[in-house]
Scaffold this motif. Structure first.
Motif: not given
Length: 78
Positions: A17-44
């Motif tokens: 839910f978090c990944i999909e909704n942040v992606a929708a707000k930013l107008g980007v693919n959910a995969e990019r948000v997932y990578q931001a939350f897991t690979e570029k940071s440890d937010i998840l």
């Protein structure tokens, strides 16, 4: 205190839910948000999962804005 690992389907659904909704707000693919939350940071694992009990009771808008603030504070971009 949580160890940051997803322990049940509720936490998993909330993470998606978090990944999909942040992606929708930013107008980007959910995969990019997932990578931001897991690979570029440890937010998840360091924020979303440990704060699940508090966050999942909030509104969609609050959760998305909160996560965008955390991303900004940690210098994470998608």
């Amino acid at each position: 205190m949580s160890d940051g690992k997803i322990k049940n389907s509720g936490e998993l659904e909330f993470a998606v839910f978090c990944i999909e909704n942040v992606a929708a707000k930013l107008g980007v693919n959910a995969e990019r948000v997932y990578q931001a939350f897991t690979e570029k940071s440890d937010i998840l694992n360091s924020y979303i999962v440990p704060e699940y009990e508090m966050l999942h009771t909030q509104s969609r808008a609050y959760i998305v804005d909160d996560l965008l603030t955390v991303m900004k504070e940690r210098g994470v971009e998608v």
